[in-house]
Design an enzyme around this catalytic site. Structure first.
Site, mmCIF file in Angstrom:
data_model
loop_
_atom_site.group_PDB
_atom_site.id
_atom_site.type_symbol
_atom_site.label_atom_id
_atom_site.label_comp_id
_atom_site.label_asym_id
_atom_site.label_seq_id
_atom_site.Cartn_x
_atom_site.Cartn_y
_atom_site.Cartn_z
ATOM 1 N N HIS A 2 -62.404 16.344 -49.999
ATOM 2 C CA HIS A 2 -62.184 15.057 -50.552
ATOM 3 C C HIS A 2 -62.782 13.994 -49.704
ATOM 4 O O HIS A 2 -63.344 13.246 -50.131
ATOM 5 C CB HIS A 2 -60.746 14.809 -51.014
ATOM 6 C CG HIS A 2 -60.760 13.695 -51.495
ATOM 7 N ND1 HIS A 2 -60.408 13.346 -52.906
ATOM 8 C CD2 HIS A 2 -60.719 12.373 -50.927
ATOM 9 C CE1 HIS A 2 -60.320 11.898 -52.888
ATOM 10 N NE2 HIS A 2 -60.283 11.244 -51.770
ATOM 11 N N GLU A 3 -62.227 13.954 -48.261
ATOM 12 C CA GLU A 3 -62.751 13.033 -47.351
ATOM 13 C C GLU A 3 -64.189 13.165 -47.228
ATOM 14 O O GLU A 3 -64.936 12.078 -47.150
ATOM 15 C CB GLU A 3 -61.987 13.357 -46.089
ATOM 16 C CG GLU A 3 -60.273 12.806 -46.241
ATOM 17 C CD GLU A 3 -59.958 11.510 -46.992
ATOM 18 O OE1 GLU A 3 -60.649 10.705 -46.638
ATOM 19 O OE2 GLU A 3 -59.037 11.278 -47.587
ATOM 20 N N HIS A 18 -66.493 11.357 -49.790
ATOM 21 C CA HIS A 18 -66.587 9.970 -49.423
ATOM 22 C C HIS A 18 -68.006 9.678 -48.687
ATOM 23 O O HIS A 18 -68.932 8.907 -49.094
ATOM 24 C CB HIS A 18 -65.505 9.292 -48.754
ATOM 25 C CG HIS A 18 -64.320 9.256 -49.517
ATOM 26 N ND1 HIS A 18 -64.443 8.366 -50.526
ATOM 27 C CD2 HIS A 18 -63.088 9.591 -49.589
ATOM 28 C CE1 HIS A 18 -63.102 8.312 -51.240
ATOM 29 N NE2 HIS A 18 -62.172 9.082 -50.559
#
Length: 639
Positions: free
Chosen positions: A429-430, A433
Site C-alpha cells: 500500500h505504501e 503511493h
C-alpha cells in the site's frame, strides 16, 4: 555468489496505511493543525479517447520529435493565448502511448497548479488529454518589476508559525540558486534538509491567480509545499504533502501475514534480471553485502534518527540473510528479520511493477537507471521499526531524481507489539503511493494527488494493489478481504467495510463520498469499485496465481488479475493532475482502449456502474450525483 532469503509465505498483505492507518486528517502528526482545509481544489478537465479531438496530425508513429510536436500543437490550439513550458519528463509507455507534460507560465513564472498532459497514441495522433490551465485575466507584471512582494524568509516564518512546524528560523540566510526566483534558506534547525522557497503563481480556490512563495519543508512526518501569499506573507492558499500516511528467510510473495502460514521460506536469488539487471544488491558501482542495492536501502530507525546511511542493517559476506523470527518475541530481538523482510517485499514489488510498466522512463525508484531514461539516485529509503510513530506507516514521494522514504512502525494492538513489515500489504500500500504519485501528472510532478478525490484514490489504489496481489488460488468473487487485519488483530481490519462484491457486506457507492471528508474513507469507495472490476475481468479471463503475469504478443496480460492491475497502472499516466473519480474511471476505460482495443468495456463499465459510477454520474464541488447506467452499446446491460 547466491543470495539466500528466508521468506515466509507472508503473501503480500492486503493493507497499507498511507497517511494514517486509523481515520486521520491529511497530516495527522501536525499537532493542532488540520491540513485538510488547505487541500488543493481540483480544477482539471479530462478529454477521453471517445471524444473528438480537433487537431490535425501527421501519422508518422511515435518518434520523439513528432509526438512532442503534436502535443505542443494541441496545447497551442486549445489555449492560443497561454504561455507554457515543456517539461522534461515525457516518455513512451510500454502500452505504446506517449505522455507529454506542460506547465503554464505567466511572466516567466510557473503557475504551479497549471498543468496540461497530452497522451499521444501509437499512430502519432492525440489519444486523450487533461488540463488545469488558468483561463482568467493575467495580473499585471508591475508586482514583479517593482518587487512588490515579501522576501522568502517572511514566507517561511509564517508557514512555520501557522502550521506549527518543528523548525526554528531565528537566523536564516538566503542563498540564491541558478533559478532567478528559487532560494535555499540556511540557518534553520529541525528540518531534514534546508527549506527552499520559489516564487510562483497559484490558482486559488476562488479561481483567481495570485503570486505566492512555494515554501518546501521536510520534517520527516510531513514534507510540505506551502503556498504563502507573496504580497502579505500572512495567508496560506494551499498545502501539498509528499508524505502519504503506509539467501532471504522471509514470508514470500503472496503471503499476507504470519497468520497465514506456520513458517517462513528460504529463497535463493529471488530477483528477475529483466526487472533488476543489477540484482537487488548491486548499484553499478558496488556489490553490497547488506540490505542495500539499486532499488532500495533498508535499515532500522528505532531511535527516529533524521539520517539513514549509518543506521544498523544486517551484513552477510555470503549474502545469506536468514534470521530468526520468534513468535511472541520482542521486536528488537528480530530486527534482522524485520529489515530483511522489508527489503525483500519492496524489491519484489519493484520487480512486479517494472514488468507492468513502471520503469525508468516512467519515474520508478532506482539509484542507477543504466541509461534507460528517467532521473537517477532515487531508490527507496526503507526504515524498519521506525521510532517516529506507532500504529501507522507512511511514504514520502518527491519528484523523480530524489529518494523516496518509507517508514514502517510497530503496532501496539497486541502484546508484544506486531511489526508492520510482516504484513506485506502495508508495504505494498505504501509503495503504491510512490507509483501513483510518479505516474499521475508525470514523474517530475508530485503534487497531482492533493485534492480530496484524487488523494482518496491514492489510498484506494494502495488497497487495491495489495488485495489483488494476495488473492489465493481458491478465491472467488464471493471472497471478502479486510485491510490491516493482522497488525490490528481484528478480522474486520481497519476500513469501514470489507472489500466484497456483495452490496450487503459492503454497501459503498459513489454518492457515499458526499458524507466523507477524509481520504482513507474515500479511498475505500474507490478500491471497492476496483474490486468489482477486478473480479469481472477475472471471471472473463481467468486468474494467474503465479508471481508474474504472462503476456500475449501485444503485451496484454493473459489473465484477469494482472490485466486489471496493468490497466489501473496505465490509467494513472493518462489521467490529468488531481483527477476526480469520473475522470479516473474514464482514464481506465482509455487504458483498456489503448492496450486491448477496448475489449473489456463491458466488464469495466459494469463494475463501476454497480457502485454508482455509471454513465451520467457527475461531480460538482462537494456534491456527487450517482448513476447505475451502462452505455447501451457496451454490453446491453443495466444494473
Amino acid at each position: 555468489m547466491h543470495m539466500l532469503l528466508f521468506i515466509g509465505a507472508l503473501a503480500l498483505p492486503v493493507f497499507v496505511c498511507t497517511q494514517s492507518c486509523e481515520p486521520a486528517s491529511l497530516s495527522p502528526r501536525l499537532a493542532g493543525v488540520d491540513l485538510e482545509k488547505f487541500r488543493l481544489t481540483p480544477n482539471a478537465e479530462y478529454v477521453d479517447s471517445d471524444q473528438q479531438i480537433p487537431i490535425s496530425t501527421t501519422n508518422v508513429g511515435l518518434i520523439e520529435q513528432s509526438y512532442v510536436e503534436t502535443a505542443i500543437k494541441l496545447v497551442r490550439e486549445t489555449f492560443p493565448n497561454a504561455t507554457f513550458r515543456l517539461r522534461e519528463d515525457h516518455y513512451v509507455g510500454d502500452n505504446g502511448v506517449a505522455h507529454v507534460h506542460f506547465r503554464q507560465t505567466v511572466h516567466n513564472l510557473d503557475v504551479d497548479n497549471g498543468d496540461f498532459n497530452v497522451n499521444v497514441g501509437r499512430d502519432g495522433s492525440v489519444f486523450s488529454y487533461g488540463n488545469s490551465f488558468y483561463t482568467g485575466p493575467v495580473p499585471s507584471i508591475t508586482q514583479l518589476t517593482k518587487r512588490d512582494f515579501t522576501d522568502p524568509v517572511a514566507a517561511l516564518k509564517f508557514a512555520l508559525t501557522h502550521l506549527q512546524l518543528p523548525i526554528t528560523a531565528e537566523d536564516v540566510s538566503v542563498e540564491s540558486t541558478k533559478h532567478p526566483h528559487k532560494y535555499v534558506l540556511r540557518g534553520t534547525s529541525g528540518a531534514v534538509t534546508n527549506p527552499k522557497a520559489r516564487l510562483v503563481y497559484f490558482v486559488k480556490p476562488d479561481g483567481t491567480l495570485c503570486l505566492v512563495w512555494r515554501v518546501e519543508t521536510d520534517v520527516d512526518d510531513n514534507w510540505l509545499l506551502t503556498y504563502v501569499d507573496a504580497k502579505t506573507a500572512e495567508e496560506i492558499h494551499g498545502v501539498v504533502d509528499y508524505v502519504s500516511e503506509a539467501t532471504f528467510q522471509v514470508y514470500g510473495w503472496g503471503i499476507n501475514d504470519p497468520g497465514q502460514v506456520d513458517s517462513r521460506a528460504v529463497l535463493t536469488d529471488p530477483w528477475d534480471l529483466k526487472e533488476s539487471p543489477l540484482t537487488w544488491f548491486r548499484d553499478g558501482q558496488k556489490n553490497w553485502t547488506t540490505t542495500r542495492g539499486n532499488n532500495g536501502i533498508a535499515q532500522e530507525n528505532i531511535n527516529n534518527l533524521p539520517t539513514y546511511l549509518n543506521n544498523f542493517r544486517p551484513d552477510s559476506p555470503t549474502q545469506n540473510f536468514s534470521y530468526e523470527y520468534p513468535a511472541g518475541g520482542s521486536p528488537k530481538d528480530y530486527i534482522n528479520a524485520s529489515i530483511t523482510q522489508l527489503f525483500y517485499t519492496a524489491n519484489a514489488y519493484h520487480d512486479l511493477l517494472y514488468t507492468l510498466g513502471f520503469n525508468e522512463k516512467a519515474g520508478n525508484f532506482q539509484w542507477n537507471n543504466s541509461g534507460l531514461g528517467g532521473k537517477e539516485k532515487d531508490y527507496v529509503i526503507l526504515n524498519a521499526q521506525d521510532g517516529a510513530s506507532r500504529n501507522n506507516a507512511d511514504f514520502a514521494t518527491p519528484p523523480d531524481g530524489s529518494p523516496a522514504r518509507m517508514r514502517m512502525y510497530l503496532f501496539t494492538h497486541t502484546t508484544p507489539p506486531r511489526d508492520g513489515v510482516f504484513e506485506s500489504g502495508i508495504v505494498i500500500h505504501e509503495y503504491t503511493h510512490g507509483l501513483s504519485m510518479r505516474l499521475t501528472g508525470g514523474p517530475d510532478n508530485s503534487r497531482c494527488l492533493s485534492a480530496f478525490e484524487s488523494a482518496s484514490m491514492g489510498e484506494g489504489w494502495g488497497d487495491f494493489m495489495a488485495t489483488a496481489i494476495r488473492l489465493k488460488p481458491s478465491d472467488t468473487r464471493a471472497t471478502d478481504y479486510g485491510m490491516g487485519m493482522w497488525v490490528y488483530n481484528n478480522e474486520k481490519g481497519i476500513r469501514q467495510y470489507l472489500y466484497s462484491t456483495s452490496m450487503e457486506t459492503n454497501p459503498l457507492n459513489y454518492t457515499s463520498l458526499n458524507r466523507m471528508w477524509e481520504a482513507h474513507a474515500g479511498g475505500t469507495v474507490w478500491a471497492s469499485m476496483l474490486y468489482e472490476v477486478l473480479w469481472n475481468l477475472i471471471d472473463r479471463h481467468g486468474k494467474n496465481d503465479g508471481p508474474r503475469p504472462t503476456f500475449d504478443e501485444r503485451g496484454v496480460p493473459k489473465d484477469g488479475k494482472y490485466l486489471a492491475m496493468k490497466i489501473v497502472i496505465d490509467a494513472m499516466a493518462l489521467q490529468p493532475c488531481n483527477p476526480d473519480f469520473v475522470q479516473a474511471r474514464n482514464a481506465i476505460l482509455d487504458a483498456d482502449q489503448a492496450l486491448t482495443g477496448g475489449q473489456n468495456k463491458c466488464e469495466i463499465w459494469t463494475g463501476f456502474a454497480k457502485r454508482g459510477l455509471g454513465q451520467g454520474a457527475e461531480y460538482g464541488r462537494g456534491r456527487r450525483v450517482g448513476s447505475y447506467d451502462i452505455p447501451g452499446d457496451v454490453c446491453q446491460k443495466k444494473i
